[in-house]
Design a protein around this motif. Structure first.
Motif, PDB file in Angstrom:
ATOM      1  N   ASN A   1       0.895  -1.138  -0.062  1.00  0.00           N
ATOM      2  CA  ASN A   1       0.018   0.142   0.215  1.00  0.00           C
ATOM      3  C   ASN A   1       0.757   1.074  -0.082  1.00  0.00           C
ATOM      4  O   ASN A   1       0.909   2.216   0.854  1.00  0.00           O
ATOM      5  CB  ASN A   1      -0.911   0.106   1.227  1.00  0.00           C
ATOM      6  CG  ASN A   1      -1.957  -1.026   1.280  1.00  0.00           C
ATOM      7  OD1 ASN A   1      -2.766  -1.069   0.433  1.00  0.00           O
ATOM      8  ND2 ASN A   1      -1.600  -2.140   2.069  1.00  0.00           N
ATOM      9  N   LEU A   2       1.744   1.504  -0.903  1.00  0.00           N
ATOM     10  CA  LEU A   2       2.739   2.369  -0.784  1.00  0.00           C
ATOM     11  C   LEU A   2       2.386   3.608  -1.977  1.00  0.00           C
ATOM     12  O   LEU A   2       3.230   4.618  -1.662  1.00  0.00           O
ATOM     13  CB  LEU A   2       4.098   1.904  -1.039  1.00  0.00           C
ATOM     14  CG  LEU A   2       4.771   1.181  -0.222  1.00  0.00           C
ATOM     15  CD1 LEU A   2       5.966   0.342  -0.534  1.00  0.00           C
ATOM     16  CD2 LEU A   2       4.818   1.855   1.130  1.00  0.00           C
ATOM     17  N   THR A   3       1.481   3.502  -2.734  1.00  0.00           N
ATOM     18  CA  THR A   3       1.153   4.592  -3.668  1.00  0.00           C
ATOM     19  C   THR A   3       1.028   5.969  -3.090  1.00  0.00           C
ATOM     20  O   THR A   3       1.887   6.890  -3.531  1.00  0.00           O
ATOM     21  CB  THR A   3       0.087   4.370  -4.729  1.00  0.00           C
ATOM     22  OG1 THR A   3       0.403   2.932  -5.227  1.00  0.00           O
ATOM     23  CG2 THR A   3      -0.125   5.315  -5.466  1.00  0.00           C
ATOM     24  N   TRP A   4       0.139   6.123  -2.355  1.00  0.00           N
ATOM     25  CA  TRP A   4      -0.282   7.315  -1.722  1.00  0.00           C
ATOM     26  C   TRP A   4       0.797   7.947  -0.897  1.00  0.00           C
ATOM     27  O   TRP A   4       1.047   9.201  -0.907  1.00  0.00           O
ATOM     28  CB  TRP A   4      -1.653   7.413  -1.189  1.00  0.00           C
ATOM     29  CG  TRP A   4      -2.759   6.993  -2.338  1.00  0.00           C
ATOM     30  CD1 TRP A   4      -3.428   5.973  -2.364  1.00  0.00           C
ATOM     31  CD2 TRP A   4      -3.153   7.897  -3.063  1.00  0.00           C
ATOM     32  NE1 TRP A   4      -4.166   5.849  -3.369  1.00  0.00           N
ATOM     33  CE2 TRP A   4      -4.002   7.299  -3.829  1.00  0.00           C
ATOM     34  CE3 TRP A   4      -2.861   9.075  -3.559  1.00  0.00           C
ATOM     35  CZ2 TRP A   4      -4.558   7.665  -4.939  1.00  0.00           C
ATOM     36  CZ3 TRP A   4      -3.235   9.948  -4.566  1.00  0.00           C
ATOM     37  CH2 TRP A   4      -4.223   9.133  -5.340  1.00  0.00           C
ATOM     38  N   SER A   5       1.411   7.389   0.030  1.00  0.00           N
ATOM     39  CA  SER A   5       2.421   7.825   0.963  1.00  0.00           C
ATOM     40  C   SER A   5       3.766   8.191   0.108  1.00  0.00           C
ATOM     41  O   SER A   5       4.127   9.212   0.328  1.00  0.00           O
ATOM     42  CB  SER A   5       2.841   6.701   1.915  1.00  0.00           C
ATOM     43  OG  SER A   5       3.302   5.710   1.588  1.00  0.00           O
ATOM     44  N   ALA A   6       3.857   7.454  -0.925  1.00  0.00           N
ATOM     45  CA  ALA A   6       5.037   7.838  -1.840  1.00  0.00           C
ATOM     46  C   ALA A   6       4.779   9.010  -2.570  1.00  0.00           C
ATOM     47  O   ALA A   6       5.746   9.880  -2.879  1.00  0.00           O
ATOM     48  CB  ALA A   6       5.340   6.703  -2.938  1.00  0.00           C
ATOM     49  N   ALA A   7       3.278   9.304  -2.915  1.00  0.00           N
ATOM     50  CA  ALA A   7       2.974  10.693  -3.432  1.00  0.00           C
ATOM     51  C   ALA A   7       2.993  11.776  -2.416  1.00  0.00           C
ATOM     52  O   ALA A   7       2.817  12.871  -3.060  1.00  0.00           O
ATOM     53  CB  ALA A   7       1.662  10.654  -4.297  1.00  0.00           C
TER      54      ALA A   7
ATOM     55  N   ASP B   1      -4.210  16.984   7.578  1.00  0.00           N
ATOM     56  CA  ASP B   1      -5.128  18.277   7.461  1.00  0.00           C
ATOM     57  C   ASP B   1      -6.521  17.913   7.208  1.00  0.00           C
ATOM     58  O   ASP B   1      -7.059  17.259   6.309  1.00  0.00           O
ATOM     59  CB  ASP B   1      -4.420  18.887   5.903  1.00  0.00           C
ATOM     60  CG  ASP B   1      -5.158  20.054   5.832  1.00  0.00           C
ATOM     61  OD1 ASP B   1      -6.091  20.632   6.312  1.00  0.00           O
ATOM     62  OD2 ASP B   1      -4.505  20.630   4.984  1.00  0.00           O
ATOM     63  N   ARG B   2      -7.234  18.502   8.249  1.00  0.00           N
ATOM     64  CA  ARG B   2      -8.795  18.282   8.321  1.00  0.00           C
ATOM     65  C   ARG B   2      -9.563  18.806   6.972  1.00  0.00           C
ATOM     66  O   ARG B   2     -10.556  18.268   6.459  1.00  0.00           O
ATOM     67  CB  ARG B   2      -9.509  18.898   9.337  1.00  0.00           C
ATOM     68  CG  ARG B   2      -9.052  18.237  10.736  1.00  0.00           C
ATOM     69  CD  ARG B   2      -9.875  18.883  11.931  1.00  0.00           C
ATOM     70  NE  ARG B   2     -11.220  18.731  11.555  1.00  0.00           N
ATOM     71  CZ  ARG B   2     -12.173  17.837  11.987  1.00  0.00           C
ATOM     72  NH1 ARG B   2     -11.371  16.688  12.767  1.00  0.00           N
ATOM     73  NH2 ARG B   2     -13.320  17.515  11.937  1.00  0.00           N
ATOM     74  N   GLU B   3      -8.891  19.502   6.155  1.00  0.00           N
ATOM     75  CA  GLU B   3      -9.702  20.158   5.066  1.00  0.00           C
ATOM     76  C   GLU B   3      -9.151  19.504   3.761  1.00  0.00           C
ATOM     77  O   GLU B   3      -9.769  19.839   2.587  1.00  0.00           O
ATOM     78  CB  GLU B   3      -9.046  21.626   4.948  1.00  0.00           C
ATOM     79  CG  GLU B   3      -9.153  22.482   5.915  1.00  0.00           C
ATOM     80  CD  GLU B   3     -10.700  22.983   6.215  1.00  0.00           C
ATOM     81  OE1 GLU B   3     -11.488  22.858   5.443  1.00  0.00           O
ATOM     82  OE2 GLU B   3     -11.226  22.749   7.578  1.00  0.00           O
ATOM     83  N   ARG B   4      -8.358  18.285   3.897  1.00  0.00           N
ATOM     84  CA  ARG B   4      -8.093  17.674   2.699  1.00  0.00           C
ATOM     85  C   ARG B   4      -8.051  16.035   2.727  1.00  0.00           C
ATOM     86  O   ARG B   4      -6.978  15.547   2.581  1.00  0.00           O
ATOM     87  CB  ARG B   4      -6.485  18.143   2.219  1.00  0.00           C
ATOM     88  CG  ARG B   4      -6.489  19.472   1.819  1.00  0.00           C
ATOM     89  CD  ARG B   4      -4.965  20.102   1.257  1.00  0.00           C
ATOM     90  NE  ARG B   4      -4.042  19.926   2.420  1.00  0.00           N
ATOM     91  CZ  ARG B   4      -2.701  20.079   2.108  1.00  0.00           C
ATOM     92  NH1 ARG B   4      -2.227  20.216   0.775  1.00  0.00           N
ATOM     93  NH2 ARG B   4      -1.908  19.988   3.073  1.00  0.00           N
TER      94      ARG B   4
ATOM     95  N   LEU C   1      -6.164  15.624  -7.804  1.00  0.00           N
ATOM     96  CA  LEU C   1      -5.943  16.330  -6.591  1.00  0.00           C
ATOM     97  C   LEU C   1      -4.835  17.519  -6.688  1.00  0.00           C
ATOM     98  O   LEU C   1      -5.055  18.215  -5.691  1.00  0.00           O
ATOM     99  CB  LEU C   1      -5.132  15.036  -5.657  1.00  0.00           C
ATOM    100  CG  LEU C   1      -6.104  14.064  -5.080  1.00  0.00           C
ATOM    101  CD1 LEU C   1      -5.689  13.157  -4.321  1.00  0.00           C
ATOM    102  CD2 LEU C   1      -7.661  14.433  -4.881  1.00  0.00           C
ATOM    103  N   ALA C   2      -4.005  17.537  -7.496  1.00  0.00           N
ATOM    104  CA  ALA C   2      -3.020  18.414  -7.494  1.00  0.00           C
ATOM    105  C   ALA C   2      -3.588  19.808  -7.982  1.00  0.00           C
ATOM    106  O   ALA C   2      -3.436  20.811  -7.371  1.00  0.00           O
ATOM    107  CB  ALA C   2      -1.654  18.339  -8.398  1.00  0.00           C
ATOM    108  N   GLY C   3      -4.701  19.574  -8.703  1.00  0.00           N
ATOM    109  CA  GLY C   3      -5.477  20.813  -9.250  1.00  0.00           C
ATOM    110  C   GLY C   3      -6.475  21.311  -7.960  1.00  0.00           C
ATOM    111  O   GLY C   3      -6.704  22.399  -8.235  1.00  0.00           O
TER     112      GLY C   3
END
Length: 322
Positions: free
Chosen positions: A101-107, A177-180, A317-319
């Motif tokens: 499960n490394l995709t999101w932490s790597a990003a 971050d509660r907003e994201r 998500l970057a946008g």
């Protein structure tokens, strides 16, 4: 081969929904009951062998106060509150192992991976969370008709509640971050992400890939692929219970839930998908209330866009977040 309507028809496909009069009250009561039983989440540091990610074994209160497990992965040596992706898993899978499960932490995101209660023996990723609720009346092997005699006993009432409380768990963590806070999933995970977005007002975005659990009636009528095949099998053998079963499913249909979701969303659909037919995906997508976009993978099946869709999600998500 293509398994459904032409794309132009799919984009306009808006079947008339059938929603129970007490739909919103049902979910309000369900979530209030479980939140009243919830204790504080636990985050136990875990030695995973990973050098760039801090891993925590998560335990939090889900439906009925039942313990639900998960992983929290945080990029190491990154300062400040992080955007967080709350990740839901496909049918008969579980949280697996941290290195899976490394995709999101790597990003650069915090990543909370929710175990799916009772599942995880499907041969691809294992789980550790039991489903202590009784199975109830006879049902087809699998999860789609478990407890289907009533919305109060239905299996996905528990799973969707777990998902909402997983978002609560992410929101409460000091590194998040509660907003994201984003929800993400493919297939069953995509259906769960729709539900979490509809039922939790603080979800900032949704990433929904080839979702399962949408437009049950049509799925049962046009595909012989599992897991939807569990429904016609049930109705074929439990002939007298068809109306009861589809009445229960109205409370859990992604079509009905999507109409209550307001977060920005990126969907994906595959036009050769016989597992989650495109019309069932568009039935939910076309009712989504928030800003939305959908990536169409013309010549793909249930694998959808795979890693290419992940790249689309990074850009999306970057946008939103910069």
């Amino acid at each position: 081969m293509f398994v459904d309507m032409p794309l132009t028809d799919l984009r306009a496909y808006r079947p008339t929904p059938s929603e129970p009069a007490d739909f919103d009250d049902f979910w309000r009561q369900t979530l209030a009951e479980s939140r009243a039983l919830a204790g504080p989440a636990r985050f136990e540091p875990c030695e995973s062998g990973l050098r760039t990610v801090d891993v925590f074994d998560v335990s939090f209160s889900g439906y009925g106060g039942h313990e639900v497990r998960g992983w929290l992965l945080l990029p190491r040596n990154v300062e400040g509150p992080l955007p967080c992706v709350v990740q839901f898993v496909g049918y008969n899978g579980g949280r697996g192992l941290p290195h899976q499960n490394l995709t999101w932490s790597a990003a650069g995101y915090a990543n909370l991976v929710m175990d799916t209660r009772g599942q995880g023996s499907g041969g691809w990723t294992h789980a550790v969370t039991p489903d202590p609720a009784p199975a109830g009346a006879p049902h087809t092997a699998g999860y789609l008709t478990r407890g289907i005699e009533s919305p109060r006993t239905y299996y996905y009432r528990r799973v969707f509640t777990d998902a909402v409380l997983a978002v609560d768990t992410a929101l409460a963590h000091p590194r998040v971050d509660r907003e994201r806070v984003v929800v993400q999933g493919a297939s069953q995970g995509g259906g769960i992400a729709i539900a979490a977005s509809a039922l939790h007002q603080e979800v900032a975005a949704a990433l929904v890939d080839v979702p399962f659990l949408c437009h049950f009636r049509r799925a049962a009528e046009i595909t012989a692929a599992a897991p939807y095949s569990e429904l016609p099998t049930f109705c074929r053998t439990q002939r007298h219970r068809e109306q009861e079963a589809f009445g229960t499913l109205e409370y859990f249909d992604g079509m009905n839930l999507a109409a209550r979701a307001t977060a920005p969303a990126l969907f994906s659909v595959a036009l050769m998908d016989s597992v989650c037919p495109p019309s069932t995906v568009f039935a939910a997508y076309n009712r989504w209330r928030g800003e939305k976009d959908i990536t169409v993978w013309t010549f793909n099946g249930h694998e959808g866009g795979g890693g290419f869709q992940t790249e689309e999600q990074f850009r999306f998500l970057a946008g939103l977040f910069g």
